[in-house]
Scaffold this active site. Sequence first.
Site, PDB file in Angstrom:
ATOM      1  N   SER A  52      10.939   2.812  -3.464  1.00 56.56           N
ATOM      2  CA  SER A  52      10.197   4.062  -3.549  1.00 56.56           C
ATOM      3  C   SER A  52      10.142   4.565  -4.983  1.00 56.56           C
ATOM      4  O   SER A  52       9.591   3.905  -5.858  1.00 56.56           O
ATOM      5  CB  SER A  52      10.809   5.095  -2.602  1.00 56.56           C
ATOM      6  OG  SER A  52      10.028   6.269  -2.550  1.00 56.56           O
ATOM      7  N   ASP A  88       3.898   8.720  -4.560  1.00 55.34           N
ATOM      8  CA  ASP A  88       5.160   8.176  -5.050  1.00 55.34           C
ATOM      9  C   ASP A  88       5.050   6.661  -5.190  1.00 55.34           C
ATOM     10  O   ASP A  88       3.975   6.079  -4.998  1.00 55.34           O
ATOM     11  CB  ASP A  88       6.328   8.601  -4.155  1.00 55.34           C
ATOM     12  CG  ASP A  88       6.282   7.979  -2.767  1.00 55.34           C
ATOM     13  OD1 ASP A  88       5.223   7.458  -2.368  1.00 55.34           O
ATOM     14  OD2 ASP A  88       7.311   8.014  -2.066  1.00 55.34           O
ATOM     15  N   ASP A 125       5.933   3.883  -3.609  1.00 57.51           N
ATOM     16  CA  ASP A 125       5.429   3.021  -2.537  1.00 57.51           C
ATOM     17  C   ASP A 125       4.288   3.677  -1.772  1.00 57.51           C
ATOM     18  O   ASP A 125       3.838   3.151  -0.754  1.00 57.51           O
ATOM     19  CB  ASP A 125       6.552   2.605  -1.592  1.00 57.51           C
ATOM     20  CG  ASP A 125       7.256   3.770  -0.916  1.00 57.51           C
ATOM     21  OD1 ASP A 125       7.227   4.890  -1.464  1.00 57.51           O
ATOM     22  OD2 ASP A 125       7.846   3.566   0.165  1.00 57.51           O
ATOM     23  N   ASP A 144       3.864   6.182   0.173  1.00 56.47           N
ATOM     24  CA  ASP A 144       3.912   6.723   1.533  1.00 56.47           C
ATOM     25  C   ASP A 144       3.967   8.247   1.525  1.00 56.47           C
ATOM     26  O   ASP A 144       3.760   8.889   2.553  1.00 56.47           O
ATOM     27  CB  ASP A 144       5.078   6.147   2.340  1.00 56.47           C
ATOM     28  CG  ASP A 144       6.449   6.456   1.755  1.00 56.47           C
ATOM     29  OD1 ASP A 144       6.529   6.927   0.591  1.00 56.47           O
ATOM     30  OD2 ASP A 144       7.456   6.221   2.455  1.00 56.47           O
TER      31      ASP A 144
END
Length: 481
Positions: A99, A243, A245, A247
Site C-alpha cells: 500500500s 494511495d 495500491d 484501493d
Amino acid sequence: MTADLAQLVKAYDVRGVVPDQWDEALAEQFGAAFVEVTAADAIVIGHDMRPTSPALSGAFARGAAARGADVTMIGLCSTDQLYYASGSLDLPGAMFTASHNPAQYNGIKMCRAGAAPVGQDTGLAEIRTLVEKWSVTGAPQPTATPGTITARDTLTDYAAYLLSLVDLSAIRPLKVVVDAGNGMGGHTVPTVFAGLPVDLVPMYFELDGTFPNHEANPLDPKNIVDLQARVLAEGADLGLAFDGDADRCFVVDERGEGVSPSAITALVAARELARNGGRGTVIHNLITSLSVPEVVRENGGTPVRTRVGHSFIKAEMAAHGAIFGGEHSAHYYFRDFWNADTGMLAALHVLAALGGQEEPLSALVAQYDRYAGSGEINSTVDDQPARTAEVRAAFADREGVTTDELDGLTVTAPDWWFNLRASNTEPLLRLNVEARDEETMKAVRDEALTLIRGSGTSGAPAAPGTSTTGPGRAAPQPPQR
C-alpha cells in the site's frame, strides 16, 4: 531465511521489509500454505509497481502450483482490480502490495473466492502456522500433478464492470486532476476514465515503487499539497488522490480543500440508496461522522455501526446484506463489488454526483458535512487501560451521557461524542471527537486530552495534529489500526 512471522503476519495481511524480513523463498511457502488453507484448485494473483513485487508474486505462484493449484497471473493491477478478478472469476486471490508503506516494504493481501477477506480469524492464522512449521521441517513434497501458471489481462474488463455500476452518460464536462502518487492509480485511471467527458490532468502517473514525489498516502495532508495547488492552478472541478495500491481515494474540492471521507461516505450512501429504491443497509465504522447515519436514515436506509477495520466492515456487509459501507480512512465497500473496497468506484460516484448538477463540489458536499471534528489525535501513555478507565469514570455519570465499548470507549452526549481506542502495536491512545460546533468540539477534546495525558504520558498530537478545516471537516489522518 528464518523469519519472525509474529512481526510479518499482521491482522489483515502479510507485510514487512524485503529481504530483511521476508524473501522469495518465504513467499513460495506462503503460496503453498494459501492453497492448503483455502483448499483451492485455482487462484488468481496480482501485484503492484514495487521493484520486489514481480519476483515475490512469481514465487508465491510457484508455491501454489506445486500444491496442485492452477494460477492465473493478472500482473500489474490495483488491489481492487485483484478483488474484481477474484469476484468475477470466483477464485481465491493474492495481491502483492504494501500500500503506502516505503519502498523497502512489500506484503500480501489475500482473499477467498468472491473477494471474501482472509484475516486472522478467517485463515491467516492457519497460513502462518503452516509457514512456521515448514520453515523448520521444509515444505512438503510437490503434488504428483502440479498446477499450471498462465497470464490474463483483466484491466479492460475491470474498467467496464465499474462503469456498468455508475451512470456517467449524461454528466457535464469536468476537469479532474488525479494524483496517483506513482502508484497503481497511474495504471488504472487512464483506462477507467477513457471515453468519459473528463478533462484529465494526470500527476505522478509514472509507476515507481520508490515513490520519488511523495508518500502514496493521501490521508496525510502533506501528501496532497501538490494536488491542492494543481487543482487551483488548473481551475479544476475537483482533485482525486489514490494511495499506492489504489484501493483508497481521497477527494479535493474546487477550492483545494480536502473533503472528509465521512462526507463522501454519506454522498455515496445516498446515491446507492436511491439506486436501490430508497431501501438498504449501510455499514459505517464508529468513528465516521454522525452525518453518515443521519443521511442514511433521511434517504430511507438503515445504518449499522461497526468496529474499525476492513474485516469487520466486510463481515457486517455480508451479515446484513448491506448495499454499501464506508470508513473514515477512505475505504469504500460495495455489495455490487463483492462487498470489497474500491476507491475507484467511489470516485466515479463523486463524478456522477458532481456532473449531474451545476453546483461546485464544495456546495454539493456541504449537505453531508455537518459537524466539527478533531481528526485523530494520538497520545503516548504508560497504561492504556488505566487511562481509558479514568476517562470513562470522568464522563460516565454525567446527565445525558452514554458509553459503549464496541471498539475502545465511545462517550456520547446530545451535542457531541468521542471515541478513545488503544493501538494494538504501540503504547498509544487514539482520540476522535465530533460536536455540533467548533467551540464544543474543542472543549470536549481538551478535557479528554487532559485526562489522557496525565502524569506518565507524552505526545502532542501525531502529525498532522488536531487542526480542522471547517465545520465537520477533520484534518485527514492516516488510517490507524
